[in-house]
Design a protein around this motif. Structure first.
Motif, PDB file in Angstrom:
ATOM      1  N   HIS A 237       0.830  -1.200   0.000  1.00 49.62           N
ATOM      2  CA  HIS A 237       0.000   0.000   0.000  1.00 49.62           C
ATOM      3  C   HIS A 237       0.867   1.253   0.000  1.00 49.62           C
ATOM      4  O   HIS A 237       0.590   2.234  -0.713  1.00 49.62           O
ATOM      5  CB  HIS A 237      -0.913  -0.002   1.234  1.00 49.62           C
ATOM      6  CG  HIS A 237      -1.827   1.183   1.305  1.00 49.62           C
ATOM      7  ND1 HIS A 237      -1.457   2.373   1.888  1.00 49.62           N
ATOM      8  CD2 HIS A 237      -3.088   1.367   0.850  1.00 49.62           C
ATOM      9  CE1 HIS A 237      -2.455   3.234   1.812  1.00 49.62           C
ATOM     10  NE2 HIS A 237      -3.454   2.655   1.184  1.00 49.62           N
ATOM     11  N   GLY A 238       1.934   1.239   0.790  1.00 51.80           N
ATOM     12  CA  GLY A 238       2.846   2.376   0.812  1.00 51.80           C
ATOM     13  C   GLY A 238       3.514   2.601  -0.525  1.00 51.80           C
ATOM     14  O   GLY A 238       3.698   3.750  -0.960  1.00 51.80           O
ATOM     15  N   GLU A 239       3.870   1.505  -1.207  1.00 43.32           N
ATOM     16  CA  GLU A 239       4.510   1.626  -2.517  1.00 43.32           C
ATOM     17  C   GLU A 239       3.543   2.203  -3.548  1.00 43.32           C
ATOM     18  O   GLU A 239       3.917   3.070  -4.351  1.00 43.32           O
ATOM     19  CB  GLU A 239       5.008   0.255  -2.974  1.00 43.32           C
ATOM     20  CG  GLU A 239       6.157  -0.291  -2.123  1.00 43.32           C
ATOM     21  CD  GLU A 239       6.530  -1.711  -2.503  1.00 43.32           C
ATOM     22  OE1 GLU A 239       5.850  -2.285  -3.396  1.00 43.32           O
ATOM     23  OE2 GLU A 239       7.497  -2.254  -1.933  1.00 43.32           O
ATOM     24  N   TYR A 240       2.278   1.730  -3.524  1.00 39.16           N
ATOM     25  CA  TYR A 240       1.292   2.259  -4.469  1.00 39.16           C
ATOM     26  C   TYR A 240       1.026   3.739  -4.210  1.00 39.16           C
ATOM     27  O   TYR A 240       0.912   4.537  -5.137  1.00 39.16           O
ATOM     28  CB  TYR A 240      -0.022   1.476  -4.348  1.00 39.16           C
ATOM     29  CG  TYR A 240       0.074   0.049  -4.813  1.00 39.16           C
ATOM     30  CD1 TYR A 240       0.910  -0.308  -5.874  1.00 39.16           C
ATOM     31  CD2 TYR A 240      -0.668  -0.959  -4.208  1.00 39.16           C
ATOM     32  CE1 TYR A 240       1.003  -1.621  -6.298  1.00 39.16           C
ATOM     33  CE2 TYR A 240      -0.587  -2.274  -4.623  1.00 39.16           C
ATOM     34  CZ  TYR A 240       0.251  -2.603  -5.676  1.00 39.16           C
ATOM     35  OH  TYR A 240       0.339  -3.904  -6.092  1.00 39.16           O
ATOM     36  N   GLU A 241       0.945   4.112  -2.937  1.00 39.40           N
ATOM     37  CA  GLU A 241       0.699   5.511  -2.597  1.00 39.40           C
ATOM     38  C   GLU A 241       1.853   6.394  -3.064  1.00 39.40           C
ATOM     39  O   GLU A 241       1.627   7.491  -3.592  1.00 39.40           O
ATOM     40  CB  GLU A 241       0.501   5.652  -1.080  1.00 39.40           C
ATOM     41  CG  GLU A 241       0.137   7.058  -0.649  1.00 39.40           C
ATOM     42  CD  GLU A 241      -0.103   7.160   0.847  1.00 39.40           C
ATOM     43  OE1 GLU A 241      -0.440   8.262   1.315  1.00 39.40           O
ATOM     44  OE2 GLU A 241       0.054   6.133   1.552  1.00 39.40           O
ATOM     45  N   ALA A 242       3.089   5.920  -2.864  1.00 43.87           N
ATOM     46  CA  ALA A 242       4.251   6.681  -3.317  1.00 43.87           C
ATOM     47  C   ALA A 242       4.236   6.840  -4.836  1.00 43.87           C
ATOM     48  O   ALA A 242       4.575   7.908  -5.373  1.00 43.87           O
ATOM     49  CB  ALA A 242       5.537   5.985  -2.865  1.00 43.87           C
ATOM     50  N   GLY A 243       3.811   5.773  -5.560  1.00 38.48           N
ATOM     51  CA  GLY A 243       3.727   5.848  -7.020  1.00 38.48           C
ATOM     52  C   GLY A 243       2.695   6.858  -7.480  1.00 38.48           C
ATOM     53  O   GLY A 243       2.918   7.602  -8.443  1.00 38.48           O
ATOM     54  N   ILE A 244       1.553   6.896  -6.788  1.00 36.92           N
ATOM     55  CA  ILE A 244       0.503   7.850  -7.154  1.00 36.92           C
ATOM     56  C   ILE A 244       0.974   9.279  -6.928  1.00 36.92           C
ATOM     57  O   ILE A 244       0.752  10.166  -7.750  1.00 36.92           O
ATOM     58  CB  ILE A 244      -0.780   7.562  -6.334  1.00 36.92           C
ATOM     59  CG1 ILE A 244      -1.381   6.220  -6.773  1.00 36.92           C
ATOM     60  CG2 ILE A 244      -1.797   8.680  -6.499  1.00 36.92           C
ATOM     61  CD1 ILE A 244      -2.524   5.759  -5.916  1.00 36.92           C
ATOM     62  N   ARG A 245       1.643   9.499  -5.799  1.00 33.17           N
ATOM     63  CA  ARG A 245       2.148  10.841  -5.517  1.00 33.17           C
ATOM     64  C   ARG A 245       3.179  11.277  -6.555  1.00 33.17           C
ATOM     65  O   ARG A 245       3.211  12.448  -6.971  1.00 33.17           O
ATOM     66  CB  ARG A 245       2.761  10.872  -4.122  1.00 33.17           C
ATOM     67  CG  ARG A 245       1.735  10.781  -2.995  1.00 33.17           C
ATOM     68  CD  ARG A 245       2.414  10.816  -1.648  1.00 33.17           C
ATOM     69  NE  ARG A 245       1.431  10.781  -0.571  1.00 33.17           N
ATOM     70  CZ  ARG A 245       1.748  10.747   0.725  1.00 33.17           C
ATOM     71  NH1 ARG A 245       3.028  10.739   1.088  1.00 33.17           N
ATOM     72  NH2 ARG A 245       0.799  10.729   1.632  1.00 33.17           N
ATOM     73  N   GLU A 246       4.032  10.366  -6.989  1.00 35.39           N
ATOM     74  CA  GLU A 246       5.040  10.697  -7.996  1.00 35.39           C
ATOM     75  C   GLU A 246       4.370  11.019  -9.328  1.00 35.39           C
ATOM     76  O   GLU A 246       4.771  11.948 -10.033  1.00 35.39           O
ATOM     77  CB  GLU A 246       6.014   9.527  -8.166  1.00 35.39           C
ATOM     78  CG  GLU A 246       7.109   9.751  -9.196  1.00 35.39           C
ATOM     79  CD  GLU A 246       8.059  10.875  -8.806  1.00 35.39           C
ATOM     80  OE1 GLU A 246       8.847  11.304  -9.669  1.00 35.39           O
ATOM     81  OE2 GLU A 246       8.017  11.340  -7.637  1.00 35.39           O
TER      82      GLU A 246
END
Length: 257
Positions: A237-246
């Motif tokens: 979940h943290g990885e997906y959130e970081a990808g969305i923010r990028e």
């Protein structure tokens, strides 16, 4: 296997019990009853009536969820609500400990009802500090841990509170934590006194059928695989959130305020 109590699904908690595996190592006794979390809280407060017959008020550390309010009123007690305070350094709200201690100092209460897991921006109550105040003023402390058995943070808070202060009973939901298709509650405590009183207040004399559902599922999930899966999901979940923010940064997209 676990031996069932004649009144409900009474389980002597052993080392492999879910509450201990999740972090509440002080848990020594547990019971499973086929009622929702709110009704389990009502039964708990009805059981406390015999232990504290002169008290008519329950301190409720506010969450905006009707089940807890209904549980107090259904048990026939007066609700004393303690509003939350905003954290000065973060965008979150939690327990007003000063107001709580002022109330405990001026009157006697049936119990203090705290909550671990709630909707943002509400964070878990300050369970260890609350338990210390309850121990100081000799008032029972009931923890609404409906969603919290699957949360390492919530269980660590309860364990710390039980070690340093007073936690009389913890109430958890079966369908939210054990994936069972039938609603029910798991009661855990360090002492059997209050659990036995709740079982006496529970009307059905037969053993709970939820017991036969929970433990096969618990065995299938497994202690280590279950915790590992939760950790993996949290990381993903943290990885997906970081990808969305990028992606938002690169596309110069700004979400609505």
């Amino acid at each position: 296997m676990y031996r069932c109590h004649e009144r409900a699904g009474y389980i002597p908690v052993r080392e492999q019990d879910a509450s201990k595996a999740a972090g509440f190592r002080n848990a020594k006794h547990a019971a499973v009853i086929p009622v929702a979390t709110g009704m389990a809280l009502t039964l708990t407060m009805c059981a406390l009536r015999e232990q504290r017959p002169s008290c008519r008020k329950v301190i409720f550390l506010r969450i905006d969820q009707k089940s807890c309010v209904k549980s107090v009123l259904t048990a026939g007690f007066e609700l004393v609500v303690v509003d939350n305070v905003k954290d000065r350094d973060a965008d979150e709200v939690s327990t007003d400990l000063e107001k709580l201690e002022a109330l405990l100092n001026e009157d006697d209460y049936v119990c203090v009802l705290s909550t671990t897991s709630c909707f943002a921006p509400r964070i878990p109550d300050r369970i260890p500090a609350i338990s210390a105040l309850c121990a100081k003023y000799e008032v029972p402390h009931i923890v609404n841990n409906a969603y919290g058995l699957q949360s390492r943070r919530c269980m660590n808070l309860i364990q710390a509170a039980a070690t340093s202060g007073r936690v009389d009973l913890v109430v958890q939901s079966t369908d939210k934590n054990f994936l069972v298709p039938v609603g029910g509650s798991v009661l855990t405590a360090s002492s059997p006194k209050l659990i036995d009183a709740v079982l006496k207040a529970y009307a059905c004399p037969e053993s709970s059928p939820i017991v036969s559902l929970i433990f096969p599922l618990a065995v299938c999930l497994g202690r280590k695989p279950s915790r590992a899966n939760r950790s993996m999901i949290f990381t993903k979940h943290g990885e997906y959130e970081a990808g969305i923010r990028e992606t938002q940064r690169l596309s110069h997209f700004r979400p609505f305020p």
